[in-house]
Design a protein around this motif. Structure first.
Motif, short mmCIF file in Angstrom:
data_model
loop_
_atom_site.label_atom_id
_atom_site.label_comp_id
_atom_site.label_asym_id
_atom_site.label_seq_id
_atom_site.Cartn_x
_atom_site.Cartn_y
_atom_site.Cartn_z
N ILE A 251 -27.40 43.04 -64.69
CA ILE A 251 -28.52 43.97 -64.58
C ILE A 251 -28.12 45.20 -63.78
O ILE A 251 -27.60 45.09 -62.66
N ALA A 252 -28.34 46.36 -64.36
CA ALA A 252 -28.19 47.63 -63.65
C ALA A 252 -29.59 48.02 -63.18
O ALA A 252 -30.46 48.31 -64.01
N THR A 253 -29.82 48.03 -61.88
CA THR A 253 -31.18 48.28 -61.38
C THR A 253 -31.67 49.68 -61.73
O THR A 253 -32.88 49.93 -61.69
N GLU A 254 -30.76 50.58 -62.07
CA GLU A 254 -31.18 51.90 -62.54
C GLU A 254 -32.06 51.80 -63.78
O GLU A 254 -32.87 52.69 -64.06
N MET A 255 -31.89 50.73 -64.54
CA MET A 255 -32.63 50.54 -65.80
C MET A 255 -33.88 49.67 -65.59
O MET A 255 -34.36 49.03 -66.52
N THR A 256 -34.39 49.63 -64.37
CA THR A 256 -35.58 48.83 -64.07
C THR A 256 -36.60 49.68 -63.33
O THR A 256 -36.26 50.69 -62.71
N SER A 257 -37.86 49.26 -63.38
CA SER A 257 -38.92 49.91 -62.61
C SER A 257 -39.97 48.89 -62.22
O SER A 257 -40.29 47.98 -62.99
N VAL A 258 -40.52 49.08 -61.02
CA VAL A 258 -41.64 48.29 -60.54
C VAL A 258 -42.74 49.27 -60.14
O VAL A 258 -42.48 50.21 -59.38
N ALA A 259 -43.96 49.07 -60.64
CA ALA A 259 -45.10 49.90 -60.27
C ALA A 259 -45.97 49.15 -59.27
O ALA A 259 -46.31 47.99 -59.50
N GLU A 260 -46.31 49.83 -58.18
CA GLU A 260 -47.14 49.21 -57.15
C GLU A 260 -48.38 50.05 -56.91
O GLU A 260 -48.32 51.29 -56.84
#
Length: 375
Positions: A251-260
């Protein structure tokens, strides 16, 4: 083919034959990508996997004398059956030469195994469930699959329908050239901007330091977001933990998102680099050094699969999926990605399909789920 016989897999040698049949079966096919051998063994219950804490599996080989000509797995997912209040068996890992008699013999073996356990309904292909690889490719044989998507011979649809299965649900993948991601439709950009303002949304990548915590967030959102989706079965903590462990180094965290919203995570998206070009080079073998080639080569990968965009039910119609994607776009461009793939999307998921198609995307591959009901 009168000499066909089907045998239940019971020995290590037969397990090896089951796993490795595909190398001969797809020899010379430029679009085929070998599976990761270690992962396949787990998903077949040849090695311990938490999915089988609540499931059963029996694999079968179709033989013409001493030659393997097909294979199938019969799977009972007790979690699915409880969740949907039904008795249904899943078939998966199906492969066959182009011969209806061979396919029929394989399906007969699976059907009898299910019947002996009081089960008449069948669905598939599931490898081994909806939460892993799902569906049979029926359109889009022009290019290789992306990471963790299925690929099969074009004649499989004919064999499955020829046995008596019926089309139940189609899944689509949408190809997104990077310039389309870069130039977001003004209407969708407006939706993303207004949603961010309305809910005071903070968006961040998945944390490398608190990866386990974010995996737990994903599980909670995933299981709540998809409750209304056709065929959905919740994923267990053990399953997600195993999947996360297997994928963590990929997993490349650049390719992830978390909305809060107000400090509470309400949406998450995971993109996975398309490792398939590298998996071809290592021929599906992670050990002893294949995984290092995946790590060393990933900066050169130019394609990403957007495989899971999930938003808590109360926020699903407010455009937070677009907000999640918008955060990733600059990082995707910085990485040098050429194109993305949104996959898979159920035909009955009108909200997701509508959003993608309003963005100008069109489906370039179709996968199919089949149901069998005894007469």
């Amino acid at each position: 083919m009168s000499s066909i016989s089907v045998i239940p897999v019971s020995t290590k040698a037969q397990q090896k034959a089951f796993v490795h049949f595909v190398w001969d079966h797809y020899q010379g096919d430029p679009n085929w990508v070998p599976p990761l051998v270690h992962n396949v063994k787990e998903l077949l219950n040849y090695k311990k996997h938490p999915f089988y804490d609540d499931a059963e599996c029996q694999t079968f080989l179709a033989m013409d004398g001493d030659k393997v000509v097909g294979r199938i797995a019969a799977i009972i997912d007790h979690n699915h059956n409880r969740h949907h209040d039904e008795l249904r068996g899943m078939f998966g890992f199906f492969e066959s030469i182009d011969d209806q008699d061979v396919a029929n013999a394989l399906f007969d073996a699976a059907k009898k195994w299910f019947s002996d356990k009081g089960i008449g309904l069948m669905r598939g292909p599931a490898n081994p469930s909806q939460n892993y690889e799902w569906g049979m490719l029926v359109e889009g044989f022009h290019s290789p699959p992306t990471f963790l998507m299925t690929y099969n011979k074009p004649y499989y649809d004919k064999l499955v329908l020829g046995y008596g299965f019926e089309q139940s649900q189609d899944l689509y993948s949408y190809n997104a050239p990077v310039e389309m991601l870069e130039n977001l439709d003004p209407k969708l950009l407006f939706v993303a901007t207004e949603a961010t303002k309305r809910f005071n949304v903070d968006v961040r990548p998945v944390s490398k330091k608190e990866f386990a915590k974010d995996v737990g967030i994903f599980l909670k959102i995933y299981n709540s977001a998809l409750q209304a989706q056709w065929g959905f079965t919740p994923m267990s903590e053990g399953e997600l933990s195993s999947t996360a462990t297997n994928l963590k180094f990929l997993i490349a965290t650049e390719m992830t998102s978390v909305a809060e919203v107000d400090g509470k995570a309400v949406g998450i998206v995971f993109g996975l680099l398309d490792y398939n070009p590298l998996i071809k080079k290592i021929n599906g073998k992670l050990y002893p050094f294949g995984w290092l080639r995946l790590l060393w080569g990933r900066k050169k990968l130019k394609r990403v699969r957007l495989m899971s965009t999930n938003v808590s039910p109360e926020y699903q119609r407010w455009g937070l999926g677009i907000v999640l994607m918008a955060r990733m776009v600059p990082e995707v461009l910085k990485w040098g990605i050429d194109e993305g793939e949104f996959s898979w999307v159920l035909e009955s998921n009108k909200l997701s399909r509508g959003t993608l198609e309003r963005s100008g995307l069109t489906s370039d591959k179709t996968f199919r789920i089949y149901d069998y009901t005894p007469s």
